[in-house]
Scaffold this active site. Sequence first.
Site, PDB file in Angstrom:
ATOM      1  N   GLU A  45      21.067   1.509 -24.504  1.00  0.00           N
ATOM      2  CA  GLU A  45      20.313   0.851 -23.401  1.00  0.00           C
ATOM      3  C   GLU A  45      21.290  -0.251 -23.163  1.00  0.00           C
ATOM      4  O   GLU A  45      21.808  -1.029 -23.837  1.00  0.00           O
ATOM      5  CB  GLU A  45      19.035   0.020 -23.712  1.00  0.00           C
ATOM      6  N   ASP A  56      13.261 -12.444 -21.994  1.00  0.00           N
ATOM      7  CA  ASP A  56      14.282 -12.532 -23.036  1.00  0.00           C
ATOM      8  C   ASP A  56      14.292 -13.682 -23.917  1.00  0.00           C
ATOM      9  O   ASP A  56      14.100 -14.925 -23.151  1.00  0.00           O
ATOM     10  CB  ASP A  56      15.705 -12.356 -22.377  1.00  0.00           C
ATOM     11  N   TYR A 170       8.079   2.949 -23.412  1.00  0.00           N
ATOM     12  CA  TYR A 170       8.488   2.221 -24.151  1.00  0.00           C
ATOM     13  C   TYR A 170       7.180   1.332 -24.599  1.00  0.00           C
ATOM     14  O   TYR A 170       6.685   0.468 -23.673  1.00  0.00           O
ATOM     15  CB  TYR A 170       9.359   1.135 -23.424  1.00  0.00           C
TER      16      TYR A 170
HETATM   17  O1  LIG Z   1      15.515  -7.695 -28.567  1.00  0.00           O
HETATM   18  P1  LIG Z   1      14.472  -7.113 -29.201  1.00  0.00           P
HETATM   19  O2  LIG Z   1      13.534  -8.009 -29.934  1.00  0.00           O
HETATM   20  O3  LIG Z   1      15.107  -6.219 -30.408  1.00  0.00           O
HETATM   21  O4  LIG Z   1      13.598  -6.031 -28.312  1.00  0.00           O
HETATM   22  C1  LIG Z   1      14.446  -5.002 -27.526  1.00  0.00           C
HETATM   23  C2  LIG Z   1      14.923  -5.540 -26.259  1.00  0.00           C
HETATM   24  O5  LIG Z   1      15.954  -6.132 -26.754  1.00  0.00           O
HETATM   25  C3  LIG Z   1      15.322  -4.598 -25.132  1.00  0.00           C
HETATM   26  O6  LIG Z   1      14.713  -3.598 -24.936  1.00  0.00           O
HETATM   27  C4  LIG Z   1      15.141  -5.747 -23.889  1.00  0.00           C
HETATM   28  C5  LIG Z   1      15.878  -6.603 -23.508  1.00  0.00           C
HETATM   29  N1  LIG Z   1      15.509  -7.476 -22.815  1.00  0.00           N
HETATM   30  C6  LIG Z   1      14.303  -7.064 -22.431  1.00  0.00           C
HETATM   31  C7  LIG Z   1      13.208  -7.544 -21.784  1.00  0.00           C
HETATM   32  C8  LIG Z   1      11.763  -6.988 -21.757  1.00  0.00           C
HETATM   33  C9  LIG Z   1      11.708  -5.904 -22.454  1.00  0.00           C
HETATM   34  C10 LIG Z   1      12.588  -5.285 -23.268  1.00  0.00           C
HETATM   35  C11 LIG Z   1      13.909  -5.821 -23.349  1.00  0.00           C
END
Ligand SMILES: O=P(O)(O)OC[C@@H](O)[C@@H](O)c1c[nH]c2ccccc12
Length: 267
Positions: A45, A56, A170
């Site tokens: 990703e 975030d 997801y």
């Molecule tokens: O950071 P984590 O807690 O491992 O979660 C995945 C995430 O980083 C990635 O899929 C993602 C980055 N920014 C996001 C914003 C919303 C949903 C998902 C995301």
Amino acid sequence: MDRIRDAFQASHKLLVPFVVAGDPDYARSLHIATAILDAGADMLEIGFPYSDPLADGPVIQAAAVRSLKQGTRLVDCLRLVRDVRARSSKPLVAFTYVNPLIQYGAERFFSELAAAGGDGVIVPDVPLEEAGEVASAAEAHGIQFIPLVAPTSGEERVRAIVQAARGFVYCVSSLGVTGERQQVSRQVRELVDLVRKHTDLPACVGFGVSQPEHVREISEFADGVIVGSAYVRRIGDALREGRDPVDAVRSFTEQLKQAARESTHPR
Ligand SMILES: O=P(O)(O)OC[C@@H](O)[C@@H](O)c1c[nH]c2ccccc12
């Protein structure tokens, strides 16, 4: 060619890291992404940094700031997809908030993402009402629109969301923003089961996954695990401590991939 479908046919315990494009700069970001894929990640990703990343937590926000300080623009993120594609045949999923996508133009975005060799897109803040338009613009260029379902999404909403889904679904493990958690909520297993009631698409779990034990646990019931903040933090820590971020992400990937292999996934 459907790289995402092929990846899930090859394994039901995918490791899907997330990193921010241009973090800490373009060249090292390309090296980091390539090293993660070479070390065994099944898909990547690639986060397109944005100035207002509402979903975030502080770790990914800091990475977006590092990248934006380098002057990273959306066109550089698309170029990164192209450069990673030149080094790996594994699926690449662009991750962008809806504003930069709309400002750039959805048609133009998906056309250029497809030309760069991208396979899918995740837009966490696209409202369901606009998701159809974004999903069809993506589909028109062969880009798979990967939606998110959350623990608060009831059965009706999950059913509606997965109708527009391509590639995989997801499953967000917990409420709140991205960030490493000590425990990944066991509730997410019910969410995966609910998704499986309404689609044959693979279900991946993300949010909070930070340790090999989490990957082993989740790989027992989900088809893939998404790990973002734990990677991005290791990059930030290595930079601060004067270590090579590529070494940090390479060994972490090997650990997580090993944990996925050890899970006794029935499929
Ligand atoms: O950071 P984590 O807690 O491992 O979660 C995945 C995430 O980083 C990635 O899929 C993602 C980055 N920014 C996001 C914003 C919303 C949903 C998902 C995301």
